[in-house]
Design a protein around this motif. Structure first.
Motif, PDB file in Angstrom:
ATOM      1  N   THR A 177     -47.254  -1.738-102.024  1.00  0.00           N
ATOM      2  CA  THR A 177     -46.164  -1.235-101.195  1.00  0.00           C
ATOM      3  C   THR A 177     -45.508  -2.375-100.419  1.00  0.00           C
ATOM      4  OG1 THR A 177     -47.177   0.940-101.003  1.00  0.00           O
ATOM      5  CG2 THR A 177     -45.609   0.326 -99.291  1.00  0.00           C
ATOM      6  N   PHE A 178     -46.321  -3.233 -99.844  1.00  0.00           N
ATOM      7  CA  PHE A 178     -45.798  -4.384 -99.107  1.00  0.00           C
ATOM      8  C   PHE A 178     -44.939  -5.270-100.003  1.00  0.00           C
ATOM      9  CE2 PHE A 178     -46.442  -8.892 -97.938  1.00  0.00           C
ATOM     10  CZ  PHE A 178     -45.745  -8.896 -96.729  1.00  0.00           C
ATOM     11  N   LEU A 179     -45.460  -5.592-101.194  1.00  0.00           N
ATOM     12  CA  LEU A 179     -44.708  -6.453-102.114  1.00  0.00           C
ATOM     13  C   LEU A 179     -43.421  -5.784-102.584  1.00  0.00           C
ATOM     14  CD1 LEU A 179     -47.702  -7.925-104.091  1.00  0.00           C
ATOM     15  CD2 LEU A 179     -46.079  -9.226-102.711  1.00  0.00           C
ATOM     16  N   THR A 180     -43.481  -4.501-102.883  1.00  0.00           N
ATOM     17  CA  THR A 180     -42.280  -3.769-103.290  1.00  0.00           C
ATOM     18  C   THR A 180     -41.230  -3.804-102.187  1.00  0.00           C
ATOM     19  OG1 THR A 180     -43.582  -2.302-104.707  1.00  0.00           O
ATOM     20  CG2 THR A 180     -41.394  -1.525-104.066  1.00  0.00           C
ATOM     21  N   ALA A 181     -41.674  -3.598-100.952  1.00  0.00           N
ATOM     22  CA  ALA A 181     -40.737  -3.572 -99.818  1.00  0.00           C
ATOM     23  C   ALA A 181     -40.097  -4.937 -99.570  1.00  0.00           C
ATOM     24  CB  ALA A 181     -41.456  -3.080 -98.562  1.00  0.00           C
ATOM     25  N   ILE A 182     -40.892  -5.998 -99.583  1.00  0.00           N
ATOM     26  CA  ILE A 182     -40.290  -7.301 -99.270  1.00  0.00           C
ATOM     27  C   ILE A 182     -39.387  -7.793-100.401  1.00  0.00           C
ATOM     28  CG2 ILE A 182     -42.074  -7.950 -97.616  1.00  0.00           C
ATOM     29  CD1 ILE A 182     -43.200  -9.906 -99.697  1.00  0.00           C
ATOM     30  N   PHE A 183     -39.752  -7.522-101.652  1.00  0.00           N
ATOM     31  CA  PHE A 183     -38.882  -7.932-102.752  1.00  0.00           C
ATOM     32  C   PHE A 183     -37.615  -7.074-102.778  1.00  0.00           C
ATOM     33  CE2 PHE A 183     -42.809  -9.855-104.640  1.00  0.00           C
ATOM     34  CZ  PHE A 183     -42.359 -11.160-104.589  1.00  0.00           C
ATOM     35  N   SER A 184     -37.744  -5.795-102.474  1.00  0.00           N
ATOM     36  CA  SER A 184     -36.563  -4.927-102.413  1.00  0.00           C
ATOM     37  C   SER A 184     -35.628  -5.365-101.303  1.00  0.00           C
ATOM     38  CB  SER A 184     -36.983  -3.474-102.195  1.00  0.00           C
ATOM     39  OG  SER A 184     -37.737  -3.017-103.286  1.00  0.00           O
ATOM     40  N   TYR A 185     -36.187  -5.754-100.181  1.00  0.00           N
ATOM     41  CA  TYR A 185     -35.366  -6.238 -99.074  1.00  0.00           C
ATOM     42  C   TYR A 185     -34.564  -7.466 -99.498  1.00  0.00           C
ATOM     43  CZ  TYR A 185     -34.119  -8.585 -94.754  1.00  0.00           C
ATOM     44  OH  TYR A 185     -33.422  -9.225 -93.767  1.00  0.00           O
ATOM     45  N   LYS A 186     -35.246  -8.417-100.165  1.00  0.00           N
ATOM     46  CA  LYS A 186     -34.560  -9.643-100.595  1.00  0.00           C
ATOM     47  C   LYS A 186     -33.449  -9.337-101.605  1.00  0.00           C
ATOM     48  CE  LYS A 186     -36.181 -13.557 -99.009  1.00  0.00           C
ATOM     49  NZ  LYS A 186     -35.366 -14.464 -98.245  1.00  0.00           N
ATOM     50  N   VAL A 187     -33.712  -8.416-102.536  1.00  0.00           N
ATOM     51  CA  VAL A 187     -32.712  -8.084-103.553  1.00  0.00           C
ATOM     52  C   VAL A 187     -31.572  -7.279-102.933  1.00  0.00           C
ATOM     53  CG1 VAL A 187     -32.311  -6.744-105.664  1.00  0.00           C
ATOM     54  CG2 VAL A 187     -34.327  -8.206-105.482  1.00  0.00           C
ATOM     55  N   PRO A 230     -24.020  -5.257-102.955  1.00  0.00           N
ATOM     56  CA  PRO A 230     -23.090  -4.420-102.183  1.00  0.00           C
ATOM     57  C   PRO A 230     -23.765  -3.096-101.797  1.00  0.00           C
ATOM     58  CG  PRO A 230     -22.422  -4.571-104.480  1.00  0.00           C
ATOM     59  CD  PRO A 230     -23.594  -5.479-104.310  1.00  0.00           C
ATOM     60  N   ARG A 231     -23.198  -2.411-100.832  1.00  0.00           N
ATOM     61  CA  ARG A 231     -23.819  -1.227-100.242  1.00  0.00           C
ATOM     62  C   ARG A 231     -24.275  -0.174-101.262  1.00  0.00           C
ATOM     63  NH1 ARG A 231     -27.103  -0.113 -96.361  1.00  0.00           N
ATOM     64  NH2 ARG A 231     -26.825   1.953 -95.540  1.00  0.00           N
ATOM     65  N   PRO A 232     -23.476   0.264-102.217  1.00  0.00           N
ATOM     66  CA  PRO A 232     -23.962   1.303-103.140  1.00  0.00           C
ATOM     67  C   PRO A 232     -25.172   0.836-103.962  1.00  0.00           C
ATOM     68  CG  PRO A 232     -21.584   1.080-103.322  1.00  0.00           C
ATOM     69  CD  PRO A 232     -22.057  -0.035-102.463  1.00  0.00           C
ATOM     70  N   VAL A 233     -25.159  -0.407-104.392  1.00  0.00           N
ATOM     71  CA  VAL A 233     -26.276  -0.934-105.182  1.00  0.00           C
ATOM     72  C   VAL A 233     -27.492  -1.138-104.288  1.00  0.00           C
ATOM     73  CG1 VAL A 233     -27.018  -2.784-106.723  1.00  0.00           C
ATOM     74  CG2 VAL A 233     -24.648  -2.012-106.775  1.00  0.00           C
ATOM     75  N   ASP A 234     -27.254  -1.518-103.056  1.00  0.00           N
ATOM     76  CA  ASP A 234     -28.314  -1.659-102.062  1.00  0.00           C
ATOM     77  C   ASP A 234     -29.094  -0.341-101.932  1.00  0.00           C
ATOM     78  OD1 ASP A 234     -28.965  -0.807 -99.248  1.00  0.00           O
ATOM     79  OD2 ASP A 234     -28.664  -2.918 -98.807  1.00  0.00           O
ATOM     80  N   LEU A 235     -28.365   0.758-101.865  1.00  0.00           N
ATOM     81  CA  LEU A 235     -29.013   2.075-101.753  1.00  0.00           C
ATOM     82  C   LEU A 235     -29.810   2.418-103.015  1.00  0.00           C
ATOM     83  CD1 LEU A 235     -26.146   4.058 -99.977  1.00  0.00           C
ATOM     84  CD2 LEU A 235     -28.267   3.158 -98.964  1.00  0.00           C
ATOM     85  N   ILE A 236     -29.296   2.029-104.166  1.00  0.00           N
ATOM     86  CA  ILE A 236     -30.019   2.267-105.419  1.00  0.00           C
ATOM     87  C   ILE A 236     -31.318   1.462-105.445  1.00  0.00           C
ATOM     88  CG2 ILE A 236     -29.942   1.911-107.923  1.00  0.00           C
ATOM     89  CD1 ILE A 236     -26.906   2.543-107.745  1.00  0.00           C
ATOM     90  N   VAL A 237     -31.254   0.206-105.005  1.00  0.00           N
ATOM     91  CA  VAL A 237     -32.454  -0.638-104.958  1.00  0.00           C
ATOM     92  C   VAL A 237     -33.504  -0.004-104.054  1.00  0.00           C
ATOM     93  CG1 VAL A 237     -33.356  -2.867-104.157  1.00  0.00           C
ATOM     94  CG2 VAL A 237     -31.283  -2.791-105.542  1.00  0.00           C
ATOM     95  N   TRP A 238     -33.101   0.425-102.857  1.00  0.00           N
ATOM     96  CA  TRP A 238     -34.056   1.043-101.936  1.00  0.00           C
ATOM     97  C   TRP A 238     -34.562   2.379-102.474  1.00  0.00           C
ATOM     98  CZ3 TRP A 238     -36.944  -1.417 -98.907  1.00  0.00           C
ATOM     99  CH2 TRP A 238     -36.504  -2.569 -98.257  1.00  0.00           C
ATOM    100  N   GLY A 239     -33.692   3.139-103.145  1.00  0.00           N
ATOM    101  CA  GLY A 239     -34.136   4.401-103.757  1.00  0.00           C
ATOM    102  C   GLY A 239     -35.186   4.171-104.824  1.00  0.00           C
ATOM    103  N   MET A 240     -34.976   3.135-105.630  1.00  0.00           N
ATOM    104  CA  MET A 240     -35.970   2.808-106.662  1.00  0.00           C
ATOM    105  C   MET A 240     -37.278   2.349-106.022  1.00  0.00           C
ATOM    106  SD  MET A 240     -33.434   0.961-109.416  1.00  0.00           S
ATOM    107  CE  MET A 240     -34.731   0.047-110.152  1.00  0.00           C
ATOM    108  N   ALA A 241     -37.188   1.561-104.956  1.00  0.00           N
ATOM    109  CA  ALA A 241     -38.389   1.086-104.265  1.00  0.00           C
ATOM    110  C   ALA A 241     -39.183   2.265-103.709  1.00  0.00           C
ATOM    111  CB  ALA A 241     -38.023   0.106-103.163  1.00  0.00           C
TER     112      ALA A 241
END
Length: 121
Positions: free
Chosen positions: A77-87, A92-103
């Protein structure tokens, strides 16, 4: 794969991980947050692989196995969160939400697989 072949291959993988981490720290030595990211990811990966190895070697009905599951899920979970944060920070905002949704879906799926779903073998 035989045990001897696996040992040198594992050592090679950890050697490459260490080399890449040292190079990343060197390249970003002026940015303390980037150095902290690389160091924390490196040690989280080392600890995750160590916990996975212990988990594989522990008998199925031992209480320590539950603690290892918690550690493995927490580190994942920690690794998923920090890598998702970096990506997500680069997107851009819509893709940002998709990345966090996938995480979040990966984290929740891992929780379900580790703690709720019981494999009846």
């Amino acid at each position: 794969m035989d045990r001897d072949g696996g040992n040198w291959l594992t050592g090679l993988g950890f050697g490459m991980l260490t080399c890449n981490s040292v190079l990343a720290i060197y390249r970003s030595k002026e940015d303390a947050w980037s150095v902290a990211f690389v160091v924390s990811a490196y040690f989280a990966l080392l600890f995750l692989f160590w916990c996975l190895r212990l988990y594989e070697r522990t008998a199925p009905n031992v209480a320590q196995r539950w603690k290892l599951k918690v550690a493995i899920w927490s580190l994942s979970t920690f690794l998923t969160a920090i890598f998702s944060y970096k990506v997500a920070k680069l997107m851009p905002r819509p893709v940002d939400l998709i990345v966090w949704g996938m995480a979040v879906s990966v984290i929740c799926g891992g929780f379900y697989a580790f703690f709720i779903h019981h494999d009846h073998q």
